[in-house]
Design a protein around this motif. Structure first.
Motif, PDB file in Angstrom:
ATOM      1  N   MET A   1      23.348  41.238  18.851  1.00  0.00           N
ATOM      2  CA  MET A   1      22.353  42.556  18.154  1.00  0.00           C
ATOM      3  C   MET A   1      22.859  42.610  16.899  1.00  0.00           C
ATOM      4  SD  MET A   1      22.150  46.384  20.558  1.00  0.00           S
ATOM      5  CE  MET A   1      21.604  45.461  21.752  1.00  0.00           C
ATOM      6  N   SER A   2      21.831  43.085  15.984  1.00  0.00           N
ATOM      7  CA  SER A   2      21.594  43.668  14.724  1.00  0.00           C
ATOM      8  C   SER A   2      22.230  45.016  14.388  1.00  0.00           C
ATOM      9  CB  SER A   2      20.089  43.272  13.942  1.00  0.00           C
ATOM     10  OG  SER A   2      18.941  44.246  14.670  1.00  0.00           O
ATOM     11  N   VAL A   3      22.930  45.164  13.268  1.00  0.00           N
ATOM     12  CA  VAL A   3      23.091  46.675  13.327  1.00  0.00           C
ATOM     13  C   VAL A   3      21.687  47.471  13.482  1.00  0.00           C
ATOM     14  CG1 VAL A   3      23.904  48.383  11.754  1.00  0.00           C
ATOM     15  CG2 VAL A   3      24.914  46.231  11.072  1.00  0.00           C
ATOM     16  N   LYS A   4      20.763  47.267  12.745  1.00  0.00           N
ATOM     17  CA  LYS A   4      19.518  48.041  13.159  1.00  0.00           C
ATOM     18  C   LYS A   4      19.119  48.209  14.259  1.00  0.00           C
ATOM     19  CE  LYS A   4      14.725  47.882  11.784  1.00  0.00           C
ATOM     20  NZ  LYS A   4      13.689  47.391  11.417  1.00  0.00           N
ATOM     21  N   ALA A   5      19.162  47.347  15.083  1.00  0.00           N
ATOM     22  CA  ALA A   5      18.822  47.648  16.884  1.00  0.00           C
ATOM     23  C   ALA A   5      20.485  48.325  17.333  1.00  0.00           C
ATOM     24  CB  ALA A   5      18.616  45.876  17.687  1.00  0.00           C
ATOM     25  N   ARG A   6      21.289  48.166  17.397  1.00  0.00           N
ATOM     26  CA  ARG A   6      22.283  48.814  18.037  1.00  0.00           C
ATOM     27  C   ARG A   6      22.348  50.643  17.635  1.00  0.00           C
ATOM     28  NH1 ARG A   6      26.008  44.521  15.733  1.00  0.00           N
ATOM     29  NH2 ARG A   6      26.580  46.369  14.597  1.00  0.00           N
ATOM     30  N   ILE A   7      22.127  51.014  15.885  1.00  0.00           N
ATOM     31  CA  ILE A   7      21.369  51.975  16.140  1.00  0.00           C
ATOM     32  C   ILE A   7      19.840  52.654  16.407  1.00  0.00           C
ATOM     33  CG2 ILE A   7      20.819  53.914  13.817  1.00  0.00           C
ATOM     34  CD1 ILE A   7      22.200  51.807  12.168  1.00  0.00           C
ATOM     35  N   GLU A   8      19.242  51.934  16.684  1.00  0.00           N
ATOM     36  CA  GLU A   8      17.909  51.985  17.569  1.00  0.00           C
ATOM     37  C   GLU A   8      18.740  52.319  18.837  1.00  0.00           C
ATOM     38  OE1 GLU A   8      14.248  49.737  15.005  1.00  0.00           O
ATOM     39  OE2 GLU A   8      15.528  49.042  17.222  1.00  0.00           O
ATOM     40  N   ALA A   9      18.690  51.903  19.512  1.00  0.00           N
ATOM     41  CA  ALA A   9      19.165  51.881  20.896  1.00  0.00           C
ATOM     42  C   ALA A   9      20.653  53.127  21.261  1.00  0.00           C
ATOM     43  CB  ALA A   9      20.174  50.983  21.686  1.00  0.00           C
ATOM     44  N   ARG A  10      21.783  53.265  20.118  1.00  0.00           N
ATOM     45  CA  ARG A  10      22.121  54.534  20.455  1.00  0.00           C
ATOM     46  C   ARG A  10      21.453  55.455  20.032  1.00  0.00           C
ATOM     47  NH1 ARG A  10      27.124  56.361  22.143  1.00  0.00           N
ATOM     48  NH2 ARG A  10      27.578  57.919  21.242  1.00  0.00           N
ATOM     49  N   LEU A  11      20.866  55.602  19.333  1.00  0.00           N
ATOM     50  CA  LEU A  11      20.150  57.252  18.689  1.00  0.00           C
ATOM     51  C   LEU A  11      19.099  57.464  19.937  1.00  0.00           C
ATOM     52  CD1 LEU A  11      19.960  56.601  15.176  1.00  0.00           C
ATOM     53  CD2 LEU A  11      21.195  58.255  16.438  1.00  0.00           C
ATOM     54  N   ALA A  12      17.977  56.679  20.770  1.00  0.00           N
ATOM     55  CA  ALA A  12      17.471  56.683  21.043  1.00  0.00           C
ATOM     56  C   ALA A  12      17.647  56.979  23.059  1.00  0.00           C
ATOM     57  CB  ALA A  12      16.122  55.267  21.828  1.00  0.00           C
ATOM     58  N   GLU A  13      19.222  56.598  23.154  1.00  0.00           N
ATOM     59  CA  GLU A  13      20.083  56.728  24.291  1.00  0.00           C
ATOM     60  C   GLU A  13      20.439  58.334  24.205  1.00  0.00           C
ATOM     61  OE1 GLU A  13      24.249  55.520  26.275  1.00  0.00           O
ATOM     62  OE2 GLU A  13      22.900  53.873  25.680  1.00  0.00           O
ATOM     63  N   GLU A  14      20.433  58.294  23.200  1.00  0.00           N
ATOM     64  CA  GLU A  14      21.651  59.827  22.327  1.00  0.00           C
ATOM     65  C   GLU A  14      20.183  60.812  22.636  1.00  0.00           C
ATOM     66  OE1 GLU A  14      24.199  61.241  23.620  1.00  0.00           O
ATOM     67  OE2 GLU A  14      25.612  58.823  24.522  1.00  0.00           O
ATOM     68  N   LEU A  15      19.195  60.622  22.003  1.00  0.00           N
ATOM     69  CA  LEU A  15      18.534  61.669  21.363  1.00  0.00           C
ATOM     70  C   LEU A  15      17.262  61.967  21.740  1.00  0.00           C
ATOM     71  CD1 LEU A  15      20.177  61.999  17.726  1.00  0.00           C
ATOM     72  CD2 LEU A  15      20.051  63.344  19.680  1.00  0.00           C
TER      73      LEU A  15
ATOM     74  N   ARG B   1       9.766  60.147  18.039  1.00  0.00           N
ATOM     75  CA  ARG B   1       9.686  59.363  17.239  1.00  0.00           C
ATOM     76  C   ARG B   1      10.906  58.587  16.274  1.00  0.00           C
ATOM     77  NH1 ARG B   1       5.856  60.589  11.977  1.00  0.00           N
ATOM     78  NH2 ARG B   1       6.951  62.589  12.898  1.00  0.00           N
ATOM     79  N   LEU B   2      11.567  57.672  15.999  1.00  0.00           N
ATOM     80  CA  LEU B   2      12.536  56.982  15.707  1.00  0.00           C
ATOM     81  C   LEU B   2      12.049  55.907  14.812  1.00  0.00           C
ATOM     82  CD1 LEU B   2      15.567  56.866  15.257  1.00  0.00           C
ATOM     83  CD2 LEU B   2      15.343  55.369  17.708  1.00  0.00           C
ATOM     84  N   ILE B   3      12.161  55.745  13.991  1.00  0.00           N
ATOM     85  CA  ILE B   3      12.251  54.156  12.581  1.00  0.00           C
ATOM     86  C   ILE B   3      13.771  54.148  12.074  1.00  0.00           C
ATOM     87  CG2 ILE B   3      10.770  53.277  10.511  1.00  0.00           C
ATOM     88  CD1 ILE B   3       8.836  55.991  11.423  1.00  0.00           C
ATOM     89  N   VAL B   4      13.924  53.173  11.749  1.00  0.00           N
ATOM     90  CA  VAL B   4      14.978  52.463  11.107  1.00  0.00           C
ATOM     91  C   VAL B   4      14.646  51.784  10.227  1.00  0.00           C
ATOM     92  CG1 VAL B   4      17.249  51.789  11.599  1.00  0.00           C
ATOM     93  CG2 VAL B   4      16.506  53.001  13.311  1.00  0.00           C
ATOM     94  N   ILE B   5      15.667  51.502   9.320  1.00  0.00           N
ATOM     95  CA  ILE B   5      15.036  50.453   7.655  1.00  0.00           C
ATOM     96  C   ILE B   5      16.485  50.338   7.507  1.00  0.00           C
ATOM     97  CG2 ILE B   5      13.575  50.560   5.850  1.00  0.00           C
ATOM     98  CD1 ILE B   5      12.186  53.553   6.728  1.00  0.00           C
ATOM     99  N   ASN B   6      16.454  48.688   6.814  1.00  0.00           N
ATOM    100  CA  ASN B   6      16.954  48.258   6.335  1.00  0.00           C
ATOM    101  C   ASN B   6      16.752  48.754   4.872  1.00  0.00           C
ATOM    102  OD1 ASN B   6      19.226  46.745   5.573  1.00  0.00           O
ATOM    103  ND2 ASN B   6      18.820  44.960   6.698  1.00  0.00           N
ATOM    104  N   GLU B   7      17.799  49.180   3.620  1.00  0.00           N
ATOM    105  CA  GLU B   7      17.191  49.218   2.737  1.00  0.00           C
ATOM    106  C   GLU B   7      18.784  48.617   2.304  1.00  0.00           C
ATOM    107  OE1 GLU B   7      16.949  53.880   2.068  1.00  0.00           O
ATOM    108  OE2 GLU B   7      14.652  53.609   2.811  1.00  0.00           O
ATOM    109  N   SER B   8      19.376  47.913   2.202  1.00  0.00           N
ATOM    110  CA  SER B   8      20.637  47.072   1.894  1.00  0.00           C
ATOM    111  C   SER B   8      20.120  45.847   1.041  1.00  0.00           C
ATOM    112  CB  SER B   8      21.515  45.763   2.924  1.00  0.00           C
ATOM    113  OG  SER B   8      21.640  46.975   4.318  1.00  0.00           O
TER     114      SER B   8
END
Length: 93
Positions: free
Chosen positions: A1-15, A19-26
């Motif tokens: 699982m990508s970092v982006k996907a893990r961030i989305e999953a964690r924030l969706a579960e807890e918060l 609306r939730l958007i995670v953008i990879n700006e690397s």
């Protein structure tokens, strides 16, 4: 699982965001440090609207998100931009 996907999953579960958007700006930070080529997932931006932010200051909202993503920081996430709002608050996005 990508970092982006893990961030989305964690924030969706807890918060439970409306609306939730995670953008990879690397890629925008290539060369920031010698090891940063812009290919990975080192710099992320989170845009989130959640009822759980009601009554919290901007700093408290950022601390909440950062605490939830501690494991990602420990695993190599270098930077996180947080744009957090409660429902009904104006956003620029």
């Amino acid at each position: 699982m990508s970092v982006k996907a893990r961030i989305e999953a964690r924030l969706a579960e807890e918060l439970e965001p409306e609306r939730l958007i995670v953008i990879n700006e690397s890629s925008q930070h290539a060369g920031h440090q010698p090891s940063m080529t812009g290919d990975g997932e080192t710099h992320m931006r989170v845009r989130i609207v959640s009822k759980k932010f009601e009554g919290l200051s901007r700093l408290e909202r950022h601390r909440t998100v950062n605490a939830l993503l501690k494991e990602e920081f420990d695993a190599g996430l270098h930077a996180l931009a947080v744009e957090a709002a409660a429902p009904g608050e104006a956003t620029r996005w």
